[in-house]
Design a protein around this motif. Structure first.
Motif, PDB file in Angstrom:
ATOM      1  N   ASN A   1       0.852  -1.187   0.000  1.00 18.24           N
ATOM      2  CA  ASN A   1       0.000   0.000   0.000  1.00 18.24           C
ATOM      3  C   ASN A   1       0.892   1.242   0.000  1.00 18.24           C
ATOM      4  O   ASN A   1       1.691   1.425   0.910  1.00 18.24           O
ATOM      5  N   PRO A   2       0.779   2.114  -1.006  1.00 20.37           N
ATOM      6  CA  PRO A   2       1.623   3.320  -1.024  1.00 20.37           C
ATOM      7  C   PRO A   2       1.494   4.169   0.238  1.00 20.37           C
ATOM      8  O   PRO A   2       2.433   4.886   0.598  1.00 20.37           O
ATOM      9  N   ASP A   3       0.348   4.077   0.922  1.00 19.54           N
ATOM     10  CA  ASP A   3       0.172   4.836   2.154  1.00 19.54           C
ATOM     11  C   ASP A   3       1.060   4.327   3.286  1.00 19.54           C
ATOM     12  O   ASP A   3       1.191   4.994   4.318  1.00 19.54           O
TER      13      ASP A   3
ATOM     14  N   ASP B   1      19.879   8.355  -7.064  1.00 19.67           N
ATOM     15  CA  ASP B   1      20.152   8.573  -8.486  1.00 19.67           C
ATOM     16  C   ASP B   1      19.497   7.486  -9.332  1.00 19.67           C
ATOM     17  O   ASP B   1      19.110   7.735 -10.479  1.00 19.67           O
ATOM     18  N   LEU B   2      19.362   6.291  -8.742  1.00 15.78           N
ATOM     19  CA  LEU B   2      18.864   5.147  -9.484  1.00 15.78           C
ATOM     20  C   LEU B   2      18.072   4.242  -8.548  1.00 15.78           C
ATOM     21  O   LEU B   2      18.516   3.941  -7.437  1.00 15.78           O
ATOM     22  N   ILE B   3      16.897   3.808  -8.985  1.00 21.63           N
ATOM     23  CA  ILE B   3      16.108   2.796  -8.276  1.00 21.63           C
ATOM     24  C   ILE B   3      16.039   1.553  -9.156  1.00 21.63           C
ATOM     25  O   ILE B   3      15.646   1.636 -10.323  1.00 21.63           O
ATOM     26  N   LEU B   4      16.432   0.415  -8.599  1.00 22.79           N
ATOM     27  CA  LEU B   4      16.349  -0.847  -9.323  1.00 22.79           C
ATOM     28  C   LEU B   4      15.066  -1.576  -8.943  1.00 22.79           C
ATOM     29  O   LEU B   4      14.765  -1.754  -7.754  1.00 22.79           O
ATOM     30  N   LEU B   5      14.317  -1.995  -9.964  1.00 26.25           N
ATOM     31  CA  LEU B   5      13.089  -2.754  -9.745  1.00 26.25           C
ATOM     32  C   LEU B   5      13.288  -4.169 -10.287  1.00 26.25           C
ATOM     33  O   LEU B   5      13.539  -4.350 -11.480  1.00 26.25           O
ATOM     34  N   PRO B   6      13.178  -5.178  -9.429  1.00 24.31           N
ATOM     35  CA  PRO B   6      13.412  -6.557  -9.890  1.00 24.31           C
ATOM     36  C   PRO B   6      12.186  -7.153 -10.562  1.00 24.31           C
ATOM     37  O   PRO B   6      11.059  -7.031 -10.073  1.00 24.31           O
ATOM     38  N   ARG B   7      12.412  -7.799 -11.690  1.00 21.35           N
ATOM     39  CA  ARG B   7      11.349  -8.570 -12.353  1.00 21.35           C
ATOM     40  C   ARG B   7      11.491 -10.023 -11.917  1.00 21.35           C
ATOM     41  O   ARG B   7      12.558 -10.602 -12.016  1.00 21.35           O
ATOM     42  N   LYS B   8      10.371 -10.618 -11.460  1.00 21.56           N
ATOM     43  CA  LYS B   8      10.414 -11.974 -10.928  1.00 21.56           C
ATOM     44  C   LYS B   8       9.565 -12.944 -11.733  1.00 21.56           C
ATOM     45  O   LYS B   8       9.160 -13.989 -11.230  1.00 21.56           O
TER      46      LYS B   8
ATOM     47  N   ASP C   1       6.315 -13.628 -14.841  1.00 16.73           N
ATOM     48  CA  ASP C   1       4.928 -13.245 -15.052  1.00 16.73           C
ATOM     49  C   ASP C   1       4.048 -13.567 -13.855  1.00 16.73           C
ATOM     50  O   ASP C   1       3.074 -12.866 -13.578  1.00 16.73           O
ATOM     51  N   ALA C   2       4.372 -14.648 -13.154  1.00 18.88           N
ATOM     52  CA  ALA C   2       3.523 -15.068 -12.036  1.00 18.88           C
ATOM     53  C   ALA C   2       3.505 -14.040 -10.922  1.00 18.88           C
ATOM     54  O   ALA C   2       2.570 -14.001 -10.127  1.00 18.88           O
ATOM     55  N   LYS C   3       4.517 -13.195 -10.839  1.00 26.30           N
ATOM     56  CA  LYS C   3       4.567 -12.180  -9.787  1.00 26.30           C
ATOM     57  C   LYS C   3       4.610 -10.780 -10.392  1.00 26.30           C
ATOM     58  O   LYS C   3       5.188  -9.860  -9.828  1.00 26.30           O
ATOM     59  N   SER C   4       3.961 -10.604 -11.521  1.00 27.66           N
ATOM     60  CA  SER C   4       3.989  -9.301 -12.186  1.00 27.66           C
ATOM     61  C   SER C   4       3.329  -8.227 -11.344  1.00 27.66           C
ATOM     62  O   SER C   4       3.672  -7.045 -11.449  1.00 27.66           O
ATOM     63  N   ASP C   5       2.375  -8.619 -10.480  1.00 26.23           N
ATOM     64  CA  ASP C   5       1.723  -7.635  -9.614  1.00 26.23           C
ATOM     65  C   ASP C   5       2.732  -6.933  -8.726  1.00 26.23           C
ATOM     66  O   ASP C   5       2.567  -5.753  -8.388  1.00 26.23           O
ATOM     67  N   LEU C   6       3.793  -7.650  -8.324  1.00 24.31           N
ATOM     68  CA  LEU C   6       4.760  -7.085  -7.393  1.00 24.31           C
ATOM     69  C   LEU C   6       5.532  -5.937  -8.031  1.00 24.31           C
ATOM     70  O   LEU C   6       5.733  -4.895  -7.412  1.00 24.31           O
ATOM     71  N   ILE C   7       5.976  -6.123  -9.261  1.00 22.39           N
ATOM     72  CA  ILE C   7       6.695  -5.022  -9.904  1.00 22.39           C
ATOM     73  C   ILE C   7       5.716  -3.915 -10.286  1.00 22.39           C
ATOM     74  O   ILE C   7       6.069  -2.733 -10.266  1.00 22.39           O
ATOM     75  N   ASP C   8       4.469  -4.262 -10.600  1.00 20.44           N
ATOM     76  CA  ASP C   8       3.474  -3.223 -10.893  1.00 20.44           C
ATOM     77  C   ASP C   8       3.257  -2.332  -9.682  1.00 20.44           C
ATOM     78  O   ASP C   8       3.122  -1.107  -9.815  1.00 20.44           O
ATOM     79  N   LEU C   9       3.239  -2.928  -8.491  1.00 13.28           N
ATOM     80  CA  LEU C   9       3.071  -2.130  -7.272  1.00 13.28           C
ATOM     81  C   LEU C   9       4.266  -1.218  -7.051  1.00 13.28           C
ATOM     82  O   LEU C   9       4.113  -0.058  -6.662  1.00 13.28           O
TER      83      LEU C   9
ATOM     84  N   ARG D   1       6.212  -0.050  -9.408  1.00 15.31           N
ATOM     85  CA  ARG D   1       6.091   1.002 -10.422  1.00 15.31           C
ATOM     86  C   ARG D   1       5.099   2.075  -9.964  1.00 15.31           C
ATOM     87  O   ARG D   1       5.335   3.278 -10.125  1.00 15.31           O
ATOM     88  N   ALA D   2       3.971   1.641  -9.412  1.00 15.46           N
ATOM     89  CA  ALA D   2       2.948   2.587  -8.968  1.00 15.46           C
ATOM     90  C   ALA D   2       3.462   3.463  -7.834  1.00 15.46           C
ATOM     91  O   ALA D   2       3.183   4.672  -7.785  1.00 15.46           O
ATOM     92  N   ILE D   3       4.214   2.857  -6.915  1.00 13.14           N
ATOM     93  CA  ILE D   3       4.778   3.637  -5.807  1.00 13.14           C
ATOM     94  C   ILE D   3       5.742   4.688  -6.340  1.00 13.14           C
ATOM     95  O   ILE D   3       5.710   5.853  -5.921  1.00 13.14           O
ATOM     96  N   CYS D   4       6.592   4.302  -7.281  1.00 12.81           N
ATOM     97  CA  CYS D   4       7.537   5.273  -7.865  1.00 12.81           C
ATOM     98  C   CYS D   4       6.792   6.400  -8.565  1.00 12.81           C
ATOM     99  O   CYS D   4       7.144   7.581  -8.419  1.00 12.81           O
ATOM    100  N   ALA D   5       5.776   6.063  -9.333  1.00  3.27           N
ATOM    101  CA  ALA D   5       5.014   7.079 -10.060  1.00  3.27           C
ATOM    102  C   ALA D   5       4.340   8.054  -9.105  1.00  3.27           C
ATOM    103  O   ALA D   5       4.183   9.240  -9.421  1.00  3.27           O
ATOM    104  N   GLN D   6       3.967   7.551  -7.938  1.00  2.00           N
ATOM    105  CA  GLN D   6       3.234   8.391  -6.994  1.00  2.00           C
ATOM    106  C   GLN D   6       4.134   9.330  -6.208  1.00  2.00           C
ATOM    107  O   GLN D   6       3.736  10.459  -5.902  1.00  2.00           O
TER     108      GLN D   6
END
Length: 249
Positions: A13-15, A29-36, A38-46, A48-53
Motif C-alpha cells: 500500500n503506497p500509504d 540517483d537510481l532505483i532498481l526494480l526486480p522482475r520476478k 509473469d507469475a509475480k507481475s503484480d509485485l513489480i506493478d506495485l 512502479r505505482a509507488i515510484c510514479a506516486q
C-alpha cells in the motif's frame, strides 16, 4: 563509491511509506526494480505505482531480471548461491548505470531487517558499497492492525519463525504465541489443532487483502482451500499468520 539505500515500503500500500522512505527515494540517483516472472507481475506493478506516486525529481528507474533460486535438497546452499547471484546482478546494474558512483536504491517489501535477505546480500558487496536502511511497516504489523489485536500477551514472549521450521520442529516449548512467515505449504496443518487460535492475512494492505480468524480446527481447513484459490487467481501469494494457544487475551 556506491551508496546503497534499502528502503522498506510496507506491504504494497503506497500509504505505508514513511516520509523518510519518500525522501530517500527522491535522493536516489537510481532505483532498481526486480522482475520476478509473469507469475509475480503484480509485485513489480506495485513498485512502479509507488515510484510514479512519490518521485518528484530526476531519479532514474531501471528494471532487471532476478536470478532464479535452484530447487535442490541442500536448501541453505541453494539460498547462498542465489544470494551471490543477486549481489552480482546488483553490481552489474550499478556499473552499467552509475559508472561514476552515486546513490542506488532498492524497494524492499516490509522492513529490510525482518525476514528479508537484502541486508545479507548487500553484505556480500564488501567495501564496494555503503549501506543505509530505511525501516518500513512489516507484514506482522499489518496483520495485527488488520485484526485489531496485540502481537503479544502481557509479559509473554512471541516466537517469529518460518513455515519450514514449524513443520520440521513443531511447536517449540516455552512459547504460546507464534508468528509464521514464508509458509508456502500451510505448516499449521502439521499441528494438533485443539486449543489453538489462528489469525491469518494475505495480500495485507493491498486492495485484494484477505483475512481469516478463528479456532485452528475450524479455520485452518478453510484457509488451506482459500489460499490455494487465491494463488491460482493471482499467480502468487504473500501471507502471514499468528498462532496462539488457549487462554489468549
Amino acid at each position: 563509491m556506491i551508496r546503497l539505500l534499502l528502503i522498506g515500503i510496507g506491504t504494497g500500500n503506497p500509504d505505508h511509506l514513511t516520509r523518510a522512505a519518500v525522501k530517500a527515494m527522491n535522493e536516489a540517483d537510481l532505483i532498481l526494480l526486480p522482475r520476478k516472472g509473469d507469475a509475480k507481475s503484480d509485485l513489480i506493478d506495485l513498485r512502479r505505482a509507488i515510484c510514479a506516486q512519490v518521485l518528484t525529481g530526476p531519479t532514474r528507474i531501471v528494471e532487471f531480471d532476478m536470478p532464479v533460486r535452484a530447487v535442490e535438497p541442500a536448501y541453505l546452499d541453494a539460498v547462498a548461491a542465489w544470494h551471490n547471484a543477486i549481489a552480482d546482478r546488483w553490481m552489474e546494474q550499478a556499473a552499467l548505470h552509475l559508472p561514476g558512483g552515486g546513490t542506488l536504491a532498492l524497494l524492499v517489501w516490509g522492513d529490510p531487517s525482518l525476514y528479508d535477505s537484502s541486508l545479507r546480500i548487500a553484505a556480500r558487496l564488501g567495501g564496494q558499497i555503503s549501506i543505509r536502511v530505511i525501516p518500513g511497516i512489516t507484514s506482522i504489523q499489518a496483520l495485527t492492525a488488520a485484526h485489531g489485536i496485540c502481537l503479544n500477551r502481557l509479559a509473554e514472549p512471541v516466537l517469529i519463525t518460518t513455515g519450514r521450521r514449524l513443520r520440521d520442529d513443531g511447536w517449540l516449548a516455552g512459547v504460546d504465541d507464534i508468528v509464521v512467515m514464508l509458509d508456502g505449504h500451510c505448516a499449521f496443518r502439521t499441528l494438533p489443532p485443539e486449543g489453538i487460535h489462528i489469525w491469518w492475512g494475505a495480500y495485507l494492505g493491498m486492495d485484494c487483502e484477505e483475512l481469516a480468524e478463528g479456532p485452528l480446527s475450524e479455520t485452518g481447513p478453510s484457509i488451506i482451500e482459500r489460499r490455494a484459490a487465491l494463488r491460482e487467481r493471482h499467480g502468487w501469494i504473500m501471507d502471514v499468520y499468528l498462532l496462539r494457544r488457549a487462554g489468549f487475551n
